[in-house]
Design a protein around this motif. Sequence first.
Motif, PDB file in Angstrom:
ATOM      1  N   GLY A 200       0.821  -1.202   0.000  1.00  0.00           N
ATOM      2  CA  GLY A 200       0.000   0.000   0.000  1.00  0.00           C
ATOM      3  C   GLY A 200       0.856   1.253   0.000  1.00  0.00           C
ATOM      4  O   GLY A 200       2.000   1.258  -0.461  1.00  0.00           O
ATOM      5  N   CYS A 201       0.301   2.342   0.538  1.00  0.00           N
ATOM      6  CA  CYS A 201       1.008   3.629   0.556  1.00  0.00           C
ATOM      7  C   CYS A 201       1.804   3.770   1.851  1.00  0.00           C
ATOM      8  O   CYS A 201       1.275   3.589   2.952  1.00  0.00           O
ATOM      9  CB  CYS A 201       0.015   4.777   0.426  1.00  0.00           C
ATOM     10  SG  CYS A 201      -0.841   4.794  -1.171  1.00  0.00           S
ATOM     11  N   LEU A 202       3.074   4.111   1.710  1.00  0.00           N
ATOM     12  CA  LEU A 202       3.987   4.224   2.842  1.00  0.00           C
ATOM     13  C   LEU A 202       4.498   5.648   2.976  1.00  0.00           C
ATOM     14  O   LEU A 202       4.602   6.386   1.992  1.00  0.00           O
ATOM     15  CB  LEU A 202       5.172   3.270   2.662  1.00  0.00           C
ATOM     16  CG  LEU A 202       4.833   1.791   2.456  1.00  0.00           C
ATOM     17  CD1 LEU A 202       6.107   0.995   2.185  1.00  0.00           C
ATOM     18  CD2 LEU A 202       4.096   1.229   3.659  1.00  0.00           C
ATOM     19  N   ALA A 203       4.850   6.011   4.200  1.00  0.00           N
ATOM     20  CA  ALA A 203       5.335   7.365   4.481  1.00  0.00           C
ATOM     21  C   ALA A 203       6.843   7.480   4.273  1.00  0.00           C
ATOM     22  O   ALA A 203       7.459   8.451   4.698  1.00  0.00           O
ATOM     23  CB  ALA A 203       4.977   7.762   5.914  1.00  0.00           C
ATOM     24  N   TYR A 204       7.422   6.508   3.603  1.00  0.00           N
ATOM     25  CA  TYR A 204       8.871   6.491   3.374  1.00  0.00           C
ATOM     26  C   TYR A 204       9.169   5.587   2.188  1.00  0.00           C
ATOM     27  O   TYR A 204       8.319   4.812   1.753  1.00  0.00           O
ATOM     28  CB  TYR A 204       9.610   5.982   4.618  1.00  0.00           C
ATOM     29  CG  TYR A 204       8.993   4.726   5.194  1.00  0.00           C
ATOM     30  CD1 TYR A 204       9.253   3.466   4.655  1.00  0.00           C
ATOM     31  CD2 TYR A 204       8.113   4.805   6.273  1.00  0.00           C
ATOM     32  CE1 TYR A 204       8.669   2.331   5.169  1.00  0.00           C
ATOM     33  CE2 TYR A 204       7.514   3.671   6.801  1.00  0.00           C
ATOM     34  CZ  TYR A 204       7.798   2.439   6.246  1.00  0.00           C
ATOM     35  OH  TYR A 204       7.206   1.301   6.748  1.00  0.00           O
ATOM     36  N   ARG A 205      10.391   5.695   1.687  1.00  0.00           N
ATOM     37  CA  ARG A 205      10.885   4.766   0.670  1.00  0.00           C
ATOM     38  C   ARG A 205      12.107   4.061   1.212  1.00  0.00           C
ATOM     39  O   ARG A 205      13.001   4.711   1.772  1.00  0.00           O
ATOM     40  CB  ARG A 205      11.244   5.511  -0.613  1.00  0.00           C
ATOM     41  CG  ARG A 205      10.060   5.777  -1.540  1.00  0.00           C
ATOM     42  CD  ARG A 205      10.551   5.990  -2.958  1.00  0.00           C
ATOM     43  NE  ARG A 205       9.462   6.238  -3.888  1.00  0.00           N
ATOM     44  CZ  ARG A 205       9.507   5.943  -5.172  1.00  0.00           C
ATOM     45  NH1 ARG A 205      10.592   5.382  -5.682  1.00  0.00           N
ATOM     46  NH2 ARG A 205       8.494   6.203  -5.963  1.00  0.00           N
ATOM     47  N   GLY A 206      12.167   2.744   1.009  1.00  0.00           N
ATOM     48  CA  GLY A 206      13.310   1.979   1.483  1.00  0.00           C
ATOM     49  C   GLY A 206      14.183   1.508   0.337  1.00  0.00           C
ATOM     50  O   GLY A 206      13.677   1.079  -0.704  1.00  0.00           O
ATOM     51  N   TYR A 207      15.498   1.587   0.530  1.00  0.00           N
ATOM     52  CA  TYR A 207      16.468   1.179  -0.487  1.00  0.00           C
ATOM     53  C   TYR A 207      17.488   0.230   0.144  1.00  0.00           C
ATOM     54  O   TYR A 207      17.969   0.462   1.258  1.00  0.00           O
ATOM     55  CB  TYR A 207      17.193   2.395  -1.067  1.00  0.00           C
ATOM     56  CG  TYR A 207      16.314   3.276  -1.926  1.00  0.00           C
ATOM     57  CD1 TYR A 207      16.226   3.080  -3.299  1.00  0.00           C
ATOM     58  CD2 TYR A 207      15.564   4.297  -1.356  1.00  0.00           C
ATOM     59  CE1 TYR A 207      15.413   3.885  -4.085  1.00  0.00           C
ATOM     60  CE2 TYR A 207      14.744   5.103  -2.136  1.00  0.00           C
ATOM     61  CZ  TYR A 207      14.675   4.895  -3.499  1.00  0.00           C
ATOM     62  OH  TYR A 207      13.865   5.689  -4.271  1.00  0.00           O
ATOM     63  N   TYR A 208      17.838  -0.814  -0.600  1.00  0.00           N
ATOM     64  CA  TYR A 208      18.794  -1.788  -0.099  1.00  0.00           C
ATOM     65  C   TYR A 208      20.236  -1.328  -0.262  1.00  0.00           C
ATOM     66  O   TYR A 208      21.136  -1.902   0.343  1.00  0.00           O
ATOM     67  CB  TYR A 208      18.589  -3.135  -0.799  1.00  0.00           C
ATOM     68  CG  TYR A 208      17.372  -3.869  -0.293  1.00  0.00           C
ATOM     69  CD1 TYR A 208      17.468  -4.818   0.713  1.00  0.00           C
ATOM     70  CD2 TYR A 208      16.113  -3.598  -0.807  1.00  0.00           C
ATOM     71  CE1 TYR A 208      16.355  -5.494   1.188  1.00  0.00           C
ATOM     72  CE2 TYR A 208      14.985  -4.265  -0.344  1.00  0.00           C
ATOM     73  CZ  TYR A 208      15.110  -5.204   0.658  1.00  0.00           C
ATOM     74  OH  TYR A 208      13.997  -5.845   1.126  1.00  0.00           O
ATOM     75  N   LYS A 209      20.464  -0.311  -1.086  1.00  0.00           N
ATOM     76  CA  LYS A 209      21.800   0.252  -1.247  1.00  0.00           C
ATOM     77  C   LYS A 209      21.779   1.703  -0.797  1.00  0.00           C
ATOM     78  O   LYS A 209      20.916   2.485  -1.214  1.00  0.00           O
ATOM     79  CB  LYS A 209      22.260   0.158  -2.705  1.00  0.00           C
ATOM     80  CG  LYS A 209      22.469  -1.269  -3.200  1.00  0.00           C
ATOM     81  CD  LYS A 209      22.965  -1.285  -4.645  1.00  0.00           C
ATOM     82  CE  LYS A 209      23.193  -2.714  -5.130  1.00  0.00           C
ATOM     83  NZ  LYS A 209      23.660  -2.752  -6.540  1.00  0.00           N
ATOM     84  N   GLU A 210      22.735   2.047   0.053  1.00  0.00           N
ATOM     85  CA  GLU A 210      22.767   3.405   0.589  1.00  0.00           C
ATOM     86  C   GLU A 210      22.907   4.440  -0.520  1.00  0.00           C
ATOM     87  O   GLU A 210      22.299   5.521  -0.449  1.00  0.00           O
ATOM     88  CB  GLU A 210      23.915   3.551   1.590  1.00  0.00           C
ATOM     89  CG  GLU A 210      23.917   4.889   2.316  1.00  0.00           C
ATOM     90  CD  GLU A 210      24.992   4.990   3.382  1.00  0.00           C
ATOM     91  OE1 GLU A 210      24.913   5.904   4.214  1.00  0.00           O
ATOM     92  OE2 GLU A 210      25.915   4.150   3.372  1.00  0.00           O
ATOM     93  N   ALA A 211      23.674   4.118  -1.550  1.00  0.00           N
ATOM     94  CA  ALA A 211      23.858   5.063  -2.656  1.00  0.00           C
ATOM     95  C   ALA A 211      22.535   5.360  -3.355  1.00  0.00           C
ATOM     96  O   ALA A 211      22.277   6.498  -3.771  1.00  0.00           O
ATOM     97  CB  ALA A 211      24.873   4.517  -3.654  1.00  0.00           C
TER      98      ALA A 211
END
Length: 364
Positions: A118-129
């Motif tokens: 669904g809709c999230l208040a953040y985005r997650g990334y597996y690479k810091e870059a």
Amino acid sequence: MSGVGPWRLILALALLLILQGCAGLAYVGQAANGQAEVLNKARPISEWLADPTTPPNVRTKLAFAQRVRAFAVKELNLPDNASYTRYTDLGRPYALWNVVSTLPLSLKPVESCFPIAGCLAYRGYYKEADAQAYAQQRKAQGDDVYEYGIPAYSTLGWFEDPLLNTTLRHDDATLARLIFHELAHQVVYVRDDSAFNEAFATAVELEGYERWLAVEGQPDAMEKYRRAEIRREAFRQLILSARTALDTIYTGMQTDEEKLAAKAAVLNKLAADYAALKSAHGGYIGYDSWFEPTPNNAHLASVATYHDKVPAFRALFAQSGSFSAFYVAAATLAQKKRAARDEALAALGVSVFSGEKQQGFDRE
């Protein structure tokens, strides 16, 4: 890969890509690759414990985590599945990096919407870059941005979440709370309501940890926990005060230029107030990184997502009387429309818990 058939993983990840469409292909692709890495590197904890090359500190933490998981199932009625029966060493300090962004005159996070979650208040990334690149993109558009590392997350039961090296570096108290928190996401989850989901899981985490201390803790552990919670609440109230002041500014009748100037004054005062509060608490440095540089709207929004509704959920727990009854009550709330859900939680939030019982905005 133990426990998760390759066909299930391939189909689920393909489904994510198809449902998301071309616009989000790159983002969902990195998420699919990141999740695949987590699962593919996982080995049963029993194998790690039997392996003579496993470092002693890892062995100790894994054995502790097994005790915590067994406690979570027996005492907290959390799911008894394959989650946290395996271990993955990702070779990095965080499982992923979250990016929260807001408009310059708003405390509402910019939401990202995806299939399943669904809709999230953040985005997650597996690479810091990748997280840094997205953060720079949002900054270039004029947003306030907050980027931070995440040691653990839940796939809501879609996959068998392994324990990660990114959690083992924490002390035993934090590790136990993380396991309780992430398992709680498998019990109740509402699409498009990050604040509900995170506050519910945080309430389970805290109630669960208090139960753990009562049964398993050292004689002075509960008092240490209480002191830490009082300190967390003091910091949380500091943030709440700044958010209240900013909300008044943003909803006022001033020009944007005047609002931006007033915003800067509030945030500068927040930094000064933190320095004073830090001194009052014996120079505790646990929140220094949060204040370097001075927090912005996105920092404050992230606090709201995780903790604004925690007192309400803890009030609901007190009314319920047990973990199983609490889960039923929370699931009933989850079935309501968002406005009704928020109204019910707001009514609960005005009751029962003193400042000592209310919770702060971060783990130590």
